[in-house]
Design a protein around this motif. Sequence first.
Motif, mmCIF file in Angstrom:
data_model
loop_
_atom_site.group_PDB
_atom_site.id
_atom_site.type_symbol
_atom_site.label_atom_id
_atom_site.label_comp_id
_atom_site.label_asym_id
_atom_site.label_seq_id
_atom_site.Cartn_x
_atom_site.Cartn_y
_atom_site.Cartn_z
ATOM 1 N N THR A 338 -60.778 18.464 8.103
ATOM 2 C CA THR A 338 -59.473 18.667 8.735
ATOM 3 C C THR A 338 -58.956 17.334 9.270
ATOM 4 O O THR A 338 -59.714 16.534 9.808
ATOM 5 C CB THR A 338 -59.595 19.671 9.900
ATOM 6 O OG1 THR A 338 -59.917 20.963 9.391
ATOM 7 C CG2 THR A 338 -58.285 19.777 10.675
ATOM 8 N N ALA A 354 -53.755 24.583 7.581
ATOM 9 C CA ALA A 354 -54.592 25.705 8.012
ATOM 10 C C ALA A 354 -54.300 26.166 9.430
ATOM 11 O O ALA A 354 -54.968 27.067 9.938
ATOM 12 C CB ALA A 354 -56.061 25.303 7.903
ATOM 13 N N ARG A 514 -57.675 29.881 0.897
ATOM 14 C CA ARG A 514 -58.130 28.553 1.292
ATOM 15 C C ARG A 514 -59.425 28.158 0.588
ATOM 16 O O ARG A 514 -59.928 27.055 0.793
ATOM 17 C CB ARG A 514 -58.300 28.483 2.808
ATOM 18 C CG ARG A 514 -57.000 28.781 3.522
ATOM 19 C CD ARG A 514 -56.899 28.136 4.874
ATOM 20 N NE ARG A 514 -55.583 28.410 5.465
ATOM 21 C CZ ARG A 514 -54.478 27.743 5.195
ATOM 22 N NH1 ARG A 514 -54.529 26.718 4.369
ATOM 23 N NH2 ARG A 514 -53.335 28.074 5.753
ATOM 24 N N PRO A 519 -54.921 24.562 -1.340
ATOM 25 C CA PRO A 519 -54.754 25.980 -1.023
ATOM 26 C C PRO A 519 -53.589 26.590 -1.792
ATOM 27 O O PRO A 519 -52.624 25.907 -2.145
ATOM 28 C CB PRO A 519 -54.484 25.977 0.490
ATOM 29 C CG PRO A 519 -55.010 24.669 0.968
ATOM 30 C CD PRO A 519 -54.818 23.703 -0.152
#
Length: 650
Positions: A338, A354, A514, A519
Amino acid sequence: MSSVRLDVRTREPFADGHRFAGGGAYEVITATAHYSVDPEASAHRSIADLDLAPRDSDGAVRFSGDVEILRPVGGGRRRLFFDWGNRGNKRAVQYFCDAPHTNRPQTLADAGNGYLLRRGYTVVFGAWQGDLLPGDGRLLLDLPVATRGTEPVRALTTAEFIVDELTRSLPLSRWTSTRSSPVSERGVRTARLTRRRYPHSEPEELPQETWQFARLQGGGSDLRGSSVAVVPSRHDLLIDDGFRPGWIHELTYEAEEPLVLGLGLAAVRDLVSHLRHDPAQPVGEINYAYGWGRSQTGRAIRDFIHLGFNEDTEGRPVFDGLLPHVSGAGRLVAERFTNLTVPGGQQYEDHLAAADAFPFAYAESVDHLTGRRDAIMKRASDPKVLHTQTSTEYWQRRGSLTHTTTDGRDLGFPPNVRGYLWSSSQHVADPAAGAPTKGICNHLGNVVATSALFRAVLEALDAWVSEGVEPPPSAVPTVADGTLVTMEEWSRQFPAVPSALRPYGPNELYAVDRSAVPPVADTSGRYTVLVPAVDIDGNETAGVRAPMVSVPLGTYTGWNTRAPGQGHGALHEFSGSTFPFAATEDERLFTGDPRPSVASRYGDAAGYVARIRAAAEDLATRRLLLDEDVERAAREATDWSAPRHDVELP
């Protein structure tokens, strides 16, 4: 096993020892916090890759981070106020005290109007974001890298790039302030780069010979640095012809060396618990602890609550009250690779980030697409929460889902939460804002001043926690009273403002697969996103109306649209708009503006100021504005709220 050791580096008088009325003199403490976390503890199950972090001889995972504290020398009111620094930047004093932004507050000017210090708060800035790079005084958290023995952890990831002007190279993180997840040796050969015009456009793949993992070096003005070199780099992307302005570029590549980013939530928990309960801490006795975060850190607060971090390792509550601002319905969602600096998903930018994952609401609800049941608030240790958001969050950050079901029915808030829409305002409202500009948008930016509302919200939270005084009731739009509507209904309500390019709609939210990289949205499953209704001027009817909205000089929206060449027509980031009223009836008639002119509404500047004062006094009566801010509102309204507005009457 979880502990903190705080090594104090410096203690210096703040503002040359100035004594703040009510708070006394302050000092600035800088320190390094050393953390030790038990990776086997159930409290840490939500931290991605913690099981792959290096351990010491005791089996603990260790890391460290920056801490800075503004401490009242005389003890103050024994209330800790934690600033979840946005991307490592100190923001609380700026927004609560109408102060200039600085990451090194030292002078009296840095305290602005001094509100937090006059109220005797111990203001704590603690690093929680582990993927930041040094610079500009940012607070840094030094986190471990996940490994599998001697082998690095590798996985596919994506990075999205959008530029306003022609640019040849960028870090893989897209942000110069942020660590990039480096490409692996195999990833250099297998990566794919595409670009597309709009989020739903068919992507075109860029041939591999037209780009590379590298950065540009040089190009300076002196002789030694004037030439340009291309330097191979595992952390940067270079396109030979440059990133095309306004287009969405998406890189899919195998990355390695992920940081254990979820430890940032444990750092906040353990630091605040240490300052509340450890006799060796340097701030003195603390009776109550509050925290505030805006945007990215508002999402962090919601994840902090949802994942149970508001209970320390000894079972004690950490924060008594929290103030997530402009988070919308998002959370942090710190997974492997991330990029925590990247904002929550918007209509055009980072569309499938996300950040927006069920649960969205504080109250328990059911995901109508999956049947899953969950809530942000579900534990005895949960704090009291005052959730604030602007119009922008309803348009860009799916804000309606904080108080509706996933299929668009009213849900409301649990007893320990209140929610407030700051009507017709935008995501970022700099207290020191000057005259608005358009940037790469079609319209002038939103000029509504809202910083005074921060102070009222904190006063309400403190009274709720420390005295049991209920805060003002929630003020959000609802389906039941017709103030929360579909895009179709909003379109019927919004006036025919000259030159206004209306949005296509709010940022939609679909179920997302995901497991796919990148994605993939499942357009067969959509969550219902609604927007606030508007009056005949185009200003929102529900929520908390700042004086500038109750007594408008224009139509203020939480949306702005991208200009030609920049994704024309799509919503732009977190930008709002201002559509000024015609100054006179003659001007209104010539421009075809259906909205009454400034002159017909207020007559003259004195009439406008009187109306602003009355609106501010009404907010103060409802405990949504402090008495001191009534005078500020009236004072700032002189000369037609210049420089935010430019009104000239004959």
